[in-house]
Write a protein that holds these residues in place. Structure first.
Motif, PDB file in Angstrom:
ATOM      1  N   ASP A   1     102.975  76.945  78.253  1.00 36.07           N
ATOM      2  CA  ASP A   1     102.028  77.695  78.778  1.00 36.07           C
ATOM      3  C   ASP A   1     101.557  78.830  77.864  1.00 36.07           C
ATOM      4  O   ASP A   1     102.451  79.916  77.652  1.00 36.07           O
ATOM      5  CB  ASP A   1     102.375  78.218  80.184  1.00 36.07           C
ATOM      6  N   HIS A   2     100.511  78.746  77.509  1.00 33.93           N
ATOM      7  CA  HIS A   2      99.966  80.096  76.561  1.00 33.93           C
ATOM      8  C   HIS A   2      98.499  79.941  76.529  1.00 33.93           C
ATOM      9  O   HIS A   2      97.734  79.094  77.038  1.00 33.93           O
ATOM     10  CB  HIS A   2     100.399  79.983  75.164  1.00 33.93           C
ATOM     11  N   HIS A   3      97.896  81.068  75.857  1.00 34.03           N
ATOM     12  CA  HIS A   3      96.089  81.114  75.939  1.00 34.03           C
ATOM     13  C   HIS A   3      95.847  81.218  74.300  1.00 34.03           C
ATOM     14  O   HIS A   3      96.470  81.116  73.438  1.00 34.03           O
ATOM     15  CB  HIS A   3      96.101  82.368  76.560  1.00 34.03           C
ATOM     16  N   HIS A   4      94.607  81.171  74.245  1.00 31.40           N
ATOM     17  CA  HIS A   4      93.966  81.233  72.847  1.00 31.40           C
ATOM     18  C   HIS A   4      92.673  82.314  72.761  1.00 31.40           C
ATOM     19  O   HIS A   4      92.035  82.308  73.807  1.00 31.40           O
ATOM     20  CB  HIS A   4      93.357  79.872  72.677  1.00 31.40           C
ATOM     21  N   PHE A   5      92.816  82.827  71.695  1.00 30.29           N
ATOM     22  CA  PHE A   5      91.457  83.528  70.868  1.00 30.29           C
ATOM     23  C   PHE A   5      90.848  82.361  70.185  1.00 30.29           C
ATOM     24  O   PHE A   5      91.558  81.272  69.508  1.00 30.29           O
ATOM     25  CB  PHE A   5      91.880  84.480  69.852  1.00 30.29           C
ATOM     26  N   TYR A   6      89.827  82.145  70.266  1.00 26.93           N
ATOM     27  CA  TYR A   6      88.737  81.303  69.604  1.00 26.93           C
ATOM     28  C   TYR A   6      87.672  82.360  68.601  1.00 26.93           C
ATOM     29  O   TYR A   6      87.020  82.782  69.191  1.00 26.93           O
ATOM     30  CB  TYR A   6      87.918  80.457  70.290  1.00 26.93           C
ATOM     31  N   ASP A   7      88.072  82.208  67.334  1.00 28.25           N
ATOM     32  CA  ASP A   7      87.071  83.014  66.424  1.00 28.25           C
ATOM     33  C   ASP A   7      85.986  81.949  66.188  1.00 28.25           C
ATOM     34  O   ASP A   7      85.853  81.103  65.390  1.00 28.25           O
ATOM     35  CB  ASP A   7      88.020  83.043  65.114  1.00 28.25           C
ATOM     36  N   LEU A   8      84.848  82.420  66.769  1.00 28.12           N
ATOM     37  CA  LEU A   8      83.579  81.712  66.835  1.00 28.12           C
ATOM     38  C   LEU A   8      83.066  81.461  65.372  1.00 28.12           C
ATOM     39  O   LEU A   8      82.612  80.562  64.932  1.00 28.12           O
ATOM     40  CB  LEU A   8      82.424  82.371  67.661  1.00 28.12           C
ATOM     41  N   LYS A   9      83.425  82.563  64.432  1.00 28.37           N
ATOM     42  CA  LYS A   9      82.740  82.207  63.168  1.00 28.37           C
ATOM     43  C   LYS A   9      83.384  81.279  62.282  1.00 28.37           C
ATOM     44  O   LYS A   9      82.840  80.441  61.780  1.00 28.37           O
ATOM     45  CB  LYS A   9      82.632  83.737  62.444  1.00 28.37           C
ATOM     46  N   ASN A  10      85.010  81.481  62.408  1.00 30.45           N
ATOM     47  CA  ASN A  10      85.561  80.714  61.394  1.00 30.45           C
ATOM     48  C   ASN A  10      86.160  79.344  62.222  1.00 30.45           C
ATOM     49  O   ASN A  10      86.599  78.324  61.774  1.00 30.45           O
ATOM     50  CB  ASN A  10      86.974  81.193  61.194  1.00 30.45           C
ATOM     51  N   GLU A  11      85.664  79.174  63.519  1.00 34.07           N
ATOM     52  CA  GLU A  11      86.158  78.020  64.106  1.00 34.07           C
ATOM     53  C   GLU A  11      87.460  77.654  64.478  1.00 34.07           C
ATOM     54  O   GLU A  11      88.032  76.570  64.215  1.00 34.07           O
ATOM     55  CB  GLU A  11      85.242  76.764  63.929  1.00 34.07           C
ATOM     56  N   LYS A  12      88.394  78.810  64.293  1.00 32.47           N
ATOM     57  CA  LYS A  12      89.985  78.922  64.174  1.00 32.47           C
ATOM     58  C   LYS A  12      90.316  79.624  65.672  1.00 32.47           C
ATOM     59  O   LYS A  12      89.915  80.232  66.137  1.00 32.47           O
ATOM     60  CB  LYS A  12      90.345  79.600  63.408  1.00 32.47           C
ATOM     61  N   LEU A  13      91.318  78.762  66.057  1.00 31.87           N
ATOM     62  CA  LEU A  13      92.210  79.174  67.347  1.00 31.87           C
ATOM     63  C   LEU A  13      93.400  79.985  66.868  1.00 31.87           C
ATOM     64  O   LEU A  13      93.964  79.641  66.033  1.00 31.87           O
ATOM     65  CB  LEU A  13      92.764  77.892  68.122  1.00 31.87           C
ATOM     66  N   ILE A  14      93.787  80.889  67.789  1.00 35.17           N
ATOM     67  CA  ILE A  14      94.938  81.827  67.485  1.00 35.17           C
ATOM     68  C   ILE A  14      95.737  81.797  68.802  1.00 35.17           C
ATOM     69  O   ILE A  14      95.074  81.857  69.917  1.00 35.17           O
ATOM     70  CB  ILE A  14      94.566  83.145  67.114  1.00 35.17           C
ATOM     71  N   ASP A  15      96.812  81.662  68.730  1.00 31.73           N
ATOM     72  CA  ASP A  15      97.761  81.674  69.942  1.00 31.73           C
ATOM     73  C   ASP A  15      97.974  83.048  70.507  1.00 31.73           C
ATOM     74  O   ASP A  15      97.861  83.994  69.938  1.00 31.73           O
ATOM     75  CB  ASP A  15      98.903  81.083  69.761  1.00 31.73           C
ATOM     76  N   LEU A  16      97.825  82.904  71.840  1.00 35.37           N
ATOM     77  CA  LEU A  16      97.969  84.266  72.697  1.00 35.37           C
ATOM     78  C   LEU A  16      99.385  84.029  73.531  1.00 35.37           C
ATOM     79  O   LEU A  16      99.405  82.999  74.348  1.00 35.37           O
ATOM     80  CB  LEU A  16      96.980  84.627  73.674  1.00 35.37           C
ATOM     81  N   GLU A  17     100.461  84.623  73.413  1.00 39.80           N
ATOM     82  CA  GLU A  17     101.413  84.278  74.463  1.00 39.80           C
ATOM     83  C   GLU A  17     101.070  84.904  75.832  1.00 39.80           C
ATOM     84  O   GLU A  17     100.373  85.812  75.829  1.00 39.80           O
ATOM     85  CB  GLU A  17     102.782  85.041  74.062  1.00 39.80           C
ATOM     86  N   ASN A  18     101.903  84.143  76.838  1.00 40.62           N
ATOM     87  CA  ASN A  18     101.548  84.652  78.097  1.00 40.62           C
ATOM     88  C   ASN A  18     101.684  86.281  78.355  1.00 40.62           C
ATOM     89  O   ASN A  18     100.984  86.985  79.044  1.00 40.62           O
ATOM     90  CB  ASN A  18     102.595  84.004  79.164  1.00 40.62           C
ATOM     91  N   SER A  19     102.650  86.767  77.651  1.00 40.31           N
ATOM     92  CA  SER A  19     102.979  88.141  77.561  1.00 40.31           C
ATOM     93  C   SER A  19     101.741  89.076  76.977  1.00 40.31           C
ATOM     94  O   SER A  19     101.747  90.070  77.520  1.00 40.31           O
ATOM     95  CB  SER A  19     104.201  88.258  77.052  1.00 40.31           C
TER      96      SER A  19
END
Ligand SMILES: [Mn+2]
Ligand SMILES: [Mn+2]
Ligand SMILES: [Zn+2]
Ligand SMILES: [Zn+2]
Lengths: 132, 132
Positions: B87-105
Motif C-alpha cells: 500500500d503506497h501512494h504516488h506523486f505524478y510529475d506532469l512534465k516528465n510523466e514520471k511517477l514517484i513513490d510516496l510511502e504511507n508514512s
DNA sequence: CACTTGTTTAGAATCATTATAAACAAGACT
DNA sequence: AGTCTTGTTTATAATGATTCTAAACAAGTG
C-alpha cells in the motif's frame, strides 16, 4: 445568456454548440461524472440538432483547460470527467464502474510530508476502490 | 529456480517467457513503475530471444491478477504498472510523466468517514500531481 | 458588408489494447 | 520413452477511444 459571458470571459466564442453543451453539463441540480460517450448520448437526448463527436471532444478539452471540468484519474478504457471542480475525492465502484463523490470532509486533511525539489503540488486526489 | 515455485504456486506454468519477465520485473534492487512499452524495451535489452507483445500483455495481466503487480490509477495514453505492491501512494510529475513513490508514512493515515452500503474498501490510493 | 480568426465537421489516422486461432510446450499419466 | 490434455505463445487482425486534417462555416470587428 447565462453561459455567454462565462465563455467570452474565458476567451471562448459562445457558439451554439458550446452553449448547448454548457446546458447539458452545467444547467443541472447536481454535478455528475461522465465519459465522452455518455455525454454524447446526453446531448442527443437533450437537443435537436447534431453536434459532431470531434466538437464534443474539442469542447470538453477546452472546458477542462479553463477549469470548468476535471479529469478523474482512473484506469478505464474511457476517460472520466467531472463537472464538480471543487477539491474532492472519489469512490470507484469496480463492479458498476461508477464514481461516487467524497467530500474533503469525508476524508479528512491529507498532510503530505514529503517534497520534490522544484515542484509544487497541483492537486491531491484520493481514489477508493470498492468491491462487494 | 527462484520464480518457478512462485509461478507454480499461483497456478501459472513456469514458461521460459514468464521466467524471463520475472527476472526483468522482480530481480531488481528497487521496485519501479512501467508501461507495457517500457517493459517491452527492458525485455529486449536484457534477453536474447524475442517475446511477443501479446505475451507481454498476457503476462502482465496474469501477474496483476495474482497480485504481483499493481495498476496505477492515472490518466495517460498508456497504462502504468508498479512492481511495488505494498500500500503506497504516488506523486505524478506532469512534465516528465514520471511517477514517484510516496510511502504511507509520507501521507499519514487516511480516515474515510463515509461508507457505501454493501461495498467494502479494496484500496485507498492518493495521487498527487506535480507541476513546476 | 468585408475581413480575420476561431470553430465545427466528416472522415481519416493513430495507437494502445484485445481478440483470434494455429503452433507449441508443460505437466501428467501410462 | 511416448501419448494426451490443457495452458501458453505467437503473428496478425480487429477494436475502439482519441486525435488529426483540412475544408466549410460562423463569430466578432470595423
Ligand atoms: Mn484514458
Ligand atoms: Mn489506460
Ligand atoms: Zn466527482
Ligand atoms: Zn509505486
Amino acid at each position: 445568456m447565462k453561459y455567454i459571458d462565462k465563455l467570452r470571459n474565458s476567451g471562448l466564442r459562445p457558439t451554439k454548440q458550446r452553449l448547448q453543451i454548457c446546458e447539458v453539463l452545467f444547467n443541472t441540480e447536481k454535478t455528475f461524472h461522465f465519459t465522452i460517450n455518455e455525454l454524447e448520448q446526453k446531448i442527443k437526448d437533450k437537443i435537436d440538432n447534431k453536434i459532431s463527436l470531434a466538437t464534443v471532444y474539442n469542447t470538453v478539452h477546452a472546458f477542462e483547460k479553463k477549469g470548468y471540468l476535471k479529469q478523474i484519474p482512473i484506469n478505464s478504457n474511457q476517460t472520466y470527467f467531472d463537472t464538480n471542480v471543487t477539491d474532492h475525492h472519489h469512490f470507484y465502484d469496480l463492479k458498476n464502474e461508477k464514481l461516487i463523490d467524497l467530500e474533503n470532509s469525508d476524508v479528512g486533511p491529507i498532510n503530505i510530508k514529503r517534497k520534490i525539489n522544484g515542484k509544487k503540488i497541483k492537486s491531491v486526489e484520493v481514489l477508493i476502490k470498492l468491491e462487494d
